[in-house]
Design an enzyme around this catalytic site. Structure first.
Site, PDB file in Angstrom:
ATOM      1  N   LYS A   5       0.814  -1.214   0.000  1.00 58.13           N
ATOM      2  CA  LYS A   5       0.000   0.000   0.000  1.00 58.13           C
ATOM      3  C   LYS A   5       0.850   1.267   0.000  1.00 58.13           C
ATOM      4  O   LYS A   5       0.565   2.204  -0.757  1.00 58.13           O
ATOM      5  CB  LYS A   5      -0.919  -0.011   1.221  1.00 58.13           C
ATOM      6  CG  LYS A   5      -1.786   1.237   1.373  1.00 58.13           C
ATOM      7  CD  LYS A   5      -2.758   1.090   2.536  1.00 58.13           C
ATOM      8  CE  LYS A   5      -2.032   1.119   3.867  1.00 58.13           C
ATOM      9  NZ  LYS A   5      -2.978   1.098   5.013  1.00 58.13           N
ATOM     10  N   ASP A  55      17.011  -4.330  -1.059  1.00 58.42           N
ATOM     11  CA  ASP A  55      17.345  -3.518   0.108  1.00 58.42           C
ATOM     12  C   ASP A  55      17.082  -2.076  -0.310  1.00 58.42           C
ATOM     13  O   ASP A  55      17.833  -1.513  -1.111  1.00 58.42           O
ATOM     14  CB  ASP A  55      18.819  -3.705   0.500  1.00 58.42           C
ATOM     15  CG  ASP A  55      19.196  -2.934   1.765  1.00 58.42           C
ATOM     16  OD1 ASP A  55      18.541  -1.906   2.049  1.00 58.42           O
ATOM     17  OD2 ASP A  55      20.137  -3.343   2.464  1.00 58.42           O
ATOM     18  N   HIS A  56      16.009  -1.484   0.211  1.00 60.78           N
ATOM     19  CA  HIS A  56      15.589  -0.192  -0.329  1.00 60.78           C
ATOM     20  C   HIS A  56      16.614   0.903  -0.108  1.00 60.78           C
ATOM     21  O   HIS A  56      16.606   1.913  -0.807  1.00 60.78           O
ATOM     22  CB  HIS A  56      14.221   0.218   0.239  1.00 60.78           C
ATOM     23  CG  HIS A  56      14.242   0.634   1.675  1.00 60.78           C
ATOM     24  ND1 HIS A  56      14.069  -0.256   2.710  1.00 60.78           N
ATOM     25  CD2 HIS A  56      14.396   1.844   2.240  1.00 60.78           C
ATOM     26  CE1 HIS A  56      14.131   0.392   3.848  1.00 60.78           C
ATOM     27  NE2 HIS A  56      14.321   1.671   3.605  1.00 60.78           N
ATOM     28  N   HIS A 112      21.112  -2.769   5.795  1.00 59.34           N
ATOM     29  CA  HIS A 112      21.291  -1.373   5.394  1.00 59.34           C
ATOM     30  C   HIS A 112      22.670  -0.825   5.753  1.00 59.34           C
ATOM     31  O   HIS A 112      23.354  -0.223   4.915  1.00 59.34           O
ATOM     32  CB  HIS A 112      20.229  -0.489   6.055  1.00 59.34           C
ATOM     33  CG  HIS A 112      18.826  -0.919   5.796  1.00 59.34           C
ATOM     34  ND1 HIS A 112      18.426  -1.493   4.603  1.00 59.34           N
ATOM     35  CD2 HIS A 112      17.710  -0.864   6.572  1.00 59.34           C
ATOM     36  CE1 HIS A 112      17.134  -1.763   4.666  1.00 59.34           C
ATOM     37  NE2 HIS A 112      16.677  -1.401   5.846  1.00 59.34           N
ATOM     38  N   LYS A 128      15.813  12.492  12.556  1.00 63.36           N
ATOM     39  CA  LYS A 128      15.726  11.475  11.510  1.00 63.36           C
ATOM     40  C   LYS A 128      16.771  11.804  10.460  1.00 63.36           C
ATOM     41  O   LYS A 128      16.680  12.835   9.770  1.00 63.36           O
ATOM     42  CB  LYS A 128      14.331  11.479  10.888  1.00 63.36           C
ATOM     43  CG  LYS A 128      14.168  10.529   9.695  1.00 63.36           C
ATOM     44  CD  LYS A 128      12.771  10.618   9.115  1.00 63.36           C
ATOM     45  CE  LYS A 128      12.637   9.794   7.843  1.00 63.36           C
ATOM     46  NZ  LYS A 128      12.868   8.357   8.066  1.00 63.36           N
TER      47      LYS A 128
END
Length: 484
Positions: free
Chosen positions: A17, A179-180, A242, A347
């Site tokens: 989604k 792996d984004h 990551h 972040k």
């Protein structure tokens, strides 16, 4: 791009989604899809095709970077969507899926090129791969490819077993372990920064660089992911994939050729040179932590143990910092510091390359107070880089650091999943992880994981901070500090 059928398992899930469906639509909007294609969603939800199409429209309305109310041709995309209620353990459902795919291929004159995307729970990865073969869906006259989300196993043994089972249905060249982080623009840009600029490569070694820091911090807690996070923790969730991927990108040697396997070969060499630690060395070089209550962005937040779904006495880590060494000629003696955590001050994902300081007591550094030169690569949420150099300030004559900034325009830029799905459709696996990368990463992680299970010290840290004090001491013992 080859005409193809894109089969999305876990089509009703959160990942589909938020990320995958919007990525497919963006590729379509930007004319980066084949001229003919179909998308078949599979999930447990007992939906009709029309209900799945409405789900997709709602997902795009909330998460797409393109406004669907401005797309007069949105119906053309929706017409490409099909759906099959699906139980991954029921072989009959695979036959139903196969019949639909074959019917659509015949009707639309599509070749038997099939992309299977596993956006589902990890325990079904091998189940689906094997059953696809058993039901004949991988017996094609064109090509077949499999995209697998992380985590690929929980340790080396389980990853090896999973790989063996997947390999019975798909060759290694057909498996795309996603792996984004490798789809993020500035991670992909590391190669260009290093190898297309002659000012950096001569300095990219232990003679000029004192240390390298890789940080990936989040302000959010575990949110609704407690059931997953309790079994993963920061070590498996972030470090094994990551963080080590970014380490490989920043430390690899120049590839002999700019092709997929040459680049991946150099990445693997980094992991082969990564120093393995004894039990005692793990205790002194790896810090784990767990967030307590505090304030983030001015709002009170609870500690990890008070999060819904978390065991009251959980020893799951939400923070990991470590000092690593790559024992080869280029990097011998240079510490690589990695740090990742939840509920932290900001972040950010960034890589800081700190160059060696100028000699003390000489010339402009007579007071030994000159700042080190640094190159910072900003990966997320901002994208770009900055180079800090010392210059004499006008009028005062004081030498102080000045920053040269380069920023990427991020508004409406492609998401990481768009780049990676596009690459997979074009059979470009450069920014996907090869099995030997996965296996070597687990071989480094497993001893650390065992140390965590056997009472490795757990340091608490207040939410909204930069992590536990032990993380700062890890660098201070070498005369460095985190570049916050």
């Amino acid at each position: 791009m080859d005409r193809q059928t894109f089969v999305l398992f876990g089509a009703s899930g959160d990942l589909s989604k938020r990320k995958i469906i919007p990525a497919l639509y963006s590729l379509y909007r930007d004319n980066n899809m084949p001229d003919k294609f179909n998308i078949v969603g599979c999930a447990r939800s007992d939906w009709s095709r029309e209900e799945f199409q409405q789900f997709v429209l709602a997902s795009l309305g909330e998460f797409s970077r393109h406004r669907i109310d401005e797309d007069r041709n949105i119906s053309n995309f929706v017409d490409k969507l099909y759906y099959v209620p699906f139980d991954a353990t029921n072989i009959q459902d695979y036959h139903v899926l196969g019949d639909l795919i074959q019917k659509l291929e015949n009707e639309d004159n599509l070749p038997q090129n099939r992309m299977f995307y596993l956006a589902m729970a990890p325990e079904f990865f091998d189940v689906v791969a094997v059953n696809l073969k058993e039901a004949g869906l991988t017996n094609v006259t064109g090509w077949k490819r499999l995209i697998i989300e992380k985590p690929f196993g929980r340790n080396f043994d389980s990853a090896s077993e999973l790989n063996d089972r997947v390999s019975t249905a798909f060759d290694e060249s057909e498996v795309f372990r996603i792996d984004h982080y490798l789809g993020k623009e500035m991670v992909q840009n590391i190669e260009v920064i290093r190898f297309a600029n002659s000012i950096f490569e001569p300095l990219w070694n232990n003679r000029s660089i004192s240390n390298i820091q890789i940080t990936s911090s989040e302000t959010v807690g575990v949110e609704e992911r407690a059931s997953y996070y309790e079994s993963a923790g920061a070590l498996r969730d972030m470090v094994q994939n990551h963080m080590l991927q970014m380490l490989m990108m920043i430390a690899m040697e120049p590839p002999s050729r700019l092709n997929t396997e040459a680049i991946r070969d150099e990445k693997v060499k980094v992991l082969r040179s990564l120093r393995k630690y004894s039990e005692d060395e793990i205790l002194t070089n790896v810090v784990r932590g767990q967030y307590q209550g505090g304030k983030v962005a001015g709002k009170d937040v609870v500690g990890y143990l008070d999060e819904p779904g978390v065991a009251p006495a959980s020893t799951t880590e939400t923070f990991v910092a470590a000092k690593l060494f790559i024992d080869n000629f280029r990097w011998a003696g240079v510490p690589f510091y990695i740090r990742t955590g939840k509920r932290m001050q900001s972040k950010t994902t960034k890589i800081v390359v700190e160059f060696r300081s100028t000699p003390e007591k000489l010339f402009f550094n007579k007071d030994s107070n000159l700042s080190s030169n640094t190159l910072t690569i900003f990966v997320n949420p901002s994208q770009g880089m900055s180079l800090s150099i010392n210059v004499e300030q006008e009028k005062s004559g004081v030498v102080e650091p000045n920053v040269i900034d380069f920023a990427r325009e991020t508004k409406n830029s492609p998401e990481a999943y768009e780049r990676l799905i596009f690459d997979a459709m074009n059979n470009d696996s450069t920014f996907f992880t090869r099995w030997d990368e996965v296996s070597l990463a687990w071989k480094w992680i497993d001893p650390v994981s065992r140390s965590f299970a056997n009472g490795h010290p757990m340091h608490s840290y207040e939410s909204g901070t930069t992590g536990p004090a032990a993380s700062d001491e890890l660098l201070a013992s070498d005369g460095f500090r985190w570049w916050n």
